[in-house]
Design a protein around this motif. Structure first.
Motif, PDB file in Angstrom:
ATOM      1  N   GLY A  92       0.787  -1.221   0.000  1.00 63.09           N
ATOM      2  CA  GLY A  92       0.000   0.000   0.000  1.00 63.09           C
ATOM      3  C   GLY A  92       0.819   1.270   0.000  1.00 63.09           C
ATOM      4  N   GLN A  93       2.029   1.238   0.582  1.00 67.04           N
ATOM      5  CA  GLN A  93       2.857   2.433   0.651  1.00 67.04           C
ATOM      6  C   GLN A  93       3.822   2.544  -0.526  1.00 67.04           C
ATOM      7  OE1 GLN A  93       2.240   4.816   2.942  1.00 67.04           O
ATOM      8  NE2 GLN A  93       0.539   3.425   3.387  1.00 67.04           N
ATOM      9  N   MET A  94       3.596   1.724  -1.529  1.00 73.84           N
ATOM     10  CA  MET A  94       4.430   1.745  -2.733  1.00 73.84           C
ATOM     11  C   MET A  94       3.565   2.202  -3.906  1.00 73.84           C
ATOM     12  SD  MET A  94       6.402  -1.557  -4.352  1.00 73.84           S
ATOM     13  CE  MET A  94       7.370  -1.802  -2.858  1.00 73.84           C
ATOM     14  N   PRO A  95       4.111   2.997  -4.832  1.00 77.47           N
ATOM     15  CA  PRO A  95       3.320   3.407  -5.998  1.00 77.47           C
ATOM     16  C   PRO A  95       2.792   2.208  -6.783  1.00 77.47           C
ATOM     17  CG  PRO A  95       5.295   4.740  -5.832  1.00 77.47           C
ATOM     18  CD  PRO A  95       5.440   3.636  -4.822  1.00 77.47           C
ATOM     19  N   VAL A  96       1.700   2.422  -7.458  1.00 79.86           N
ATOM     20  CA  VAL A  96       1.058   1.369  -8.246  1.00 79.86           C
ATOM     21  C   VAL A  96       2.043   0.732  -9.213  1.00 79.86           C
ATOM     22  CG1 VAL A  96      -0.661   0.965 -10.060  1.00 79.86           C
ATOM     23  CG2 VAL A  96      -1.275   2.305  -8.031  1.00 79.86           C
ATOM     24  N   ILE A  97       2.798   1.540  -9.933  1.00 80.15           N
ATOM     25  CA  ILE A  97       3.715   0.997 -10.939  1.00 80.15           C
ATOM     26  C   ILE A  97       4.785   0.128 -10.295  1.00 80.15           C
ATOM     27  CG2 ILE A  97       5.223   3.015 -10.906  1.00 80.15           C
ATOM     28  CD1 ILE A  97       4.283   0.891 -14.010  1.00 80.15           C
ATOM     29  N   ASP A  98       5.205   0.456  -9.075  1.00 82.99           N
ATOM     30  CA  ASP A  98       6.213  -0.355  -8.402  1.00 82.99           C
ATOM     31  C   ASP A  98       5.632  -1.688  -7.940  1.00 82.99           C
ATOM     32  OD1 ASP A  98       8.215   1.451  -8.803  1.00 82.99           O
ATOM     33  OD2 ASP A  98       8.091   2.375  -6.821  1.00 82.99           O
ATOM     34  N   ASN A  99       4.349  -1.707  -7.589  1.00 77.03           N
ATOM     35  CA  ASN A  99       3.708  -2.977  -7.255  1.00 77.03           C
ATOM     36  C   ASN A  99       3.753  -3.940  -8.436  1.00 77.03           C
ATOM     37  OD1 ASN A  99       1.869  -3.446  -4.570  1.00 77.03           O
ATOM     38  ND2 ASN A  99       2.248  -1.271  -4.921  1.00 77.03           N
ATOM     39  N   MET A 100       3.769  -3.386  -9.636  1.00 77.88           N
ATOM     40  CA  MET A 100       3.802  -4.220 -10.833  1.00 77.88           C
ATOM     41  C   MET A 100       5.161  -4.867 -11.052  1.00 77.88           C
ATOM     42  SD  MET A 100       0.789  -4.237 -12.113  1.00 77.88           S
ATOM     43  CE  MET A 100       1.038  -4.795 -13.798  1.00 77.88           C
ATOM     44  N   ARG A 101       6.174  -4.445 -10.279  1.00 76.10           N
ATOM     45  CA  ARG A 101       7.516  -5.010 -10.443  1.00 76.10           C
ATOM     46  C   ARG A 101       7.772  -6.138  -9.447  1.00 76.10           C
ATOM     47  NH1 ARG A 101       8.857   0.874 -10.521  1.00 76.10           N
ATOM     48  NH2 ARG A 101       9.027   1.489 -12.714  1.00 76.10           N
ATOM     49  N   ILE A 102       6.712  -6.646  -8.869  1.00 73.71           N
ATOM     50  CA  ILE A 102       6.850  -7.744  -7.916  1.00 73.71           C
ATOM     51  C   ILE A 102       7.181  -9.030  -8.672  1.00 73.71           C
ATOM     52  CG2 ILE A 102       5.625  -9.119  -6.202  1.00 73.71           C
ATOM     53  CD1 ILE A 102       6.287  -6.253  -5.364  1.00 73.71           C
ATOM     54  N   SER A 103       8.119  -9.806  -8.100  1.00 71.70           N
ATOM     55  CA  SER A 103       8.499 -11.064  -8.742  1.00 71.70           C
ATOM     56  C   SER A 103       7.739 -12.227  -8.121  1.00 71.70           C
ATOM     57  CB  SER A 103      10.013 -11.265  -8.632  1.00 71.70           C
ATOM     58  OG  SER A 103      10.395 -11.448  -7.290  1.00 71.70           O
ATOM     59  N   ALA A 104       8.305 -13.425  -8.184  1.00 68.97           N
ATOM     60  CA  ALA A 104       7.640 -14.640  -7.709  1.00 68.97           C
ATOM     61  C   ALA A 104       7.420 -14.590  -6.205  1.00 68.97           C
ATOM     62  CB  ALA A 104       8.483 -15.856  -8.062  1.00 68.97           C
ATOM     63  N   PRO A 105       6.430 -15.368  -5.677  1.00 72.01           N
ATOM     64  CA  PRO A 105       6.188 -15.398  -4.237  1.00 72.01           C
ATOM     65  C   PRO A 105       7.408 -15.888  -3.473  1.00 72.01           C
ATOM     66  CG  PRO A 105       4.379 -16.404  -5.432  1.00 72.01           C
ATOM     67  CD  PRO A 105       5.473 -16.168  -6.422  1.00 72.01           C
ATOM     68  N   ASP A 106       7.528 -15.423  -2.244  1.00 69.87           N
ATOM     69  CA  ASP A 106       8.630 -15.826  -1.388  1.00 69.87           C
ATOM     70  C   ASP A 106       8.582 -17.323  -1.122  1.00 69.87           C
ATOM     71  OD1 ASP A 106       9.600 -16.294   1.650  1.00 69.87           O
ATOM     72  OD2 ASP A 106      10.780 -14.733   0.701  1.00 69.87           O
ATOM     73  N   VAL A 107       9.716 -17.986  -1.251  1.00 69.79           N
ATOM     74  CA  VAL A 107       9.769 -19.439  -1.113  1.00 69.79           C
ATOM     75  C   VAL A 107       9.344 -19.884   0.277  1.00 69.79           C
ATOM     76  CG1 VAL A 107      11.303 -21.438  -1.108  1.00 69.79           C
ATOM     77  CG2 VAL A 107      11.556 -19.687  -2.857  1.00 69.79           C
ATOM     78  N   LYS A 108       9.739 -19.114   1.296  1.00 76.60           N
ATOM     79  CA  LYS A 108       9.487 -19.547   2.665  1.00 76.60           C
ATOM     80  C   LYS A 108       8.065 -19.269   3.107  1.00 76.60           C
ATOM     81  CE  LYS A 108      11.333 -19.146   7.366  1.00 76.60           C
ATOM     82  NZ  LYS A 108      12.355 -18.495   8.226  1.00 76.60           N
ATOM     83  N   GLU A 109       7.595 -18.033   2.899  1.00 74.05           N
ATOM     84  CA  GLU A 109       6.303 -17.644   3.435  1.00 74.05           C
ATOM     85  C   GLU A 109       5.156 -17.864   2.446  1.00 74.05           C
ATOM     86  OE1 GLU A 109       7.842 -16.863   7.069  1.00 74.05           O
ATOM     87  OE2 GLU A 109       5.735 -16.904   6.487  1.00 74.05           O
TER      88      GLU A 109
END
Length: 247
Positions: A92-109
């Motif tokens: 929520g505290q990150m710009p919309v466009i930066d949310n789009m740069r998310i990679s694969a889910p975290d292996v552990k969590e």
């Protein structure tokens, strides 16, 4: 159409509670499949089992003909199978466009994604997908400032960033203003037809799922109650008694 997902007799227990009891169903490549059932019928648990969020107690999950039951979430996601959640998973505290740069889910969590800067191709895809879901003009706003419905659209766009073959959507219209639902349905159908993404959708809104899905499976008490076309499921007396009639 060939089978993309084949769930074979999957059982999942939490202590003495049997959440899924020998559930078998399939999703064909290129279709939109639906999953319905009363609260507590095991729908979300089944999704979690499919994507590797917790180990199953019996049965098998086959994806593209391979058993993925023992794989971790990130390994499954890299094969092109991912999901969204009832509650949006965005920064929520990150710009919309930066949310789009998310990679694969975290292996552990399996919840908090890893963050990385996108290259030019990924940057272009992020902008295209924001346009696709109608959020391009809001790309520089903080994601937390978006309405709940817009956050759902953002999460959908984020899921499409990884170019999934099969996307599991957990109640995509829940909490969305009714005036926005038709637009979301249209984008789901377009993602299926234009982007080639097979969809498997949990949905409580019967109008939505009956107009969206090619085939529907109904769960009750952790078991498959009925499966078929929307008309077949809508008219099945067992479904009416267990779910639709209770609304």
């Amino acid at each position: 159409m060939s089978l993309l997902l084949d769930v074979k007799g999957v059982t999942k227990r939490f202590g003495g509670v049997v959440a899924n009891d020998a559930v078998s169903l399939s999703v064909r490549e290129g279709e939109i499949a639906g999953l319905i059932g009363p609260n507590g019928s095991g729908k979300t648990t089944l999704f979690s089992s499919i994507v590797g969020a917790h180990p199953i107690d019996a049965g098998a999950v086959l994806y593209e003909g391979r058993d993925i039951s023992a794989l971790r979430i990130a390994e499954i996601a890299r094969r092109g199978l991912t999901r969204t959640y009832q509650q949006t998973r965005i920064y929520g505290q990150m710009p919309v466009i930066d949310n789009m740069r998310i990679s694969a889910p975290d292996v552990k969590e399996g919840i908090l994604p890893l963050f990385r800067r996108a290259g030019r191709a990924s940057e272009a895809r992020a902008r295209d997908l924001l346009s696709f879901v109608g959020l391009y003009e809001k790309r520089d706003l903080l994601a937390g400032s978006l309405s709940f419905g817009q956050q759902k659209l953002l999460e959908f766009a984020m899921a499409l960033m990884s170019e999934p073959k099969l996307l599991l959507l957990d109640e995509p219209t829940a909490g969305i203003n009714p005036t926005l639902i038709n637009g979301l349905i249209d984008r789901l159908k377009r993602a299926n037809k234009e982007l080639g993404v097979t969809l498997f959708v949990i949905e409580h809104n019967m109008r939505v799922i009956m107009n969206l899905a090619d085939r529907i499976t109904c769960l009750a008490h952790g078991q498959v109650l009925a499966s078929g076309t929307p008309d077949e499921v809508r008219e099945d007396p067992r479904v009416l008694d267990a779910y639709l009639g209770a609304q």
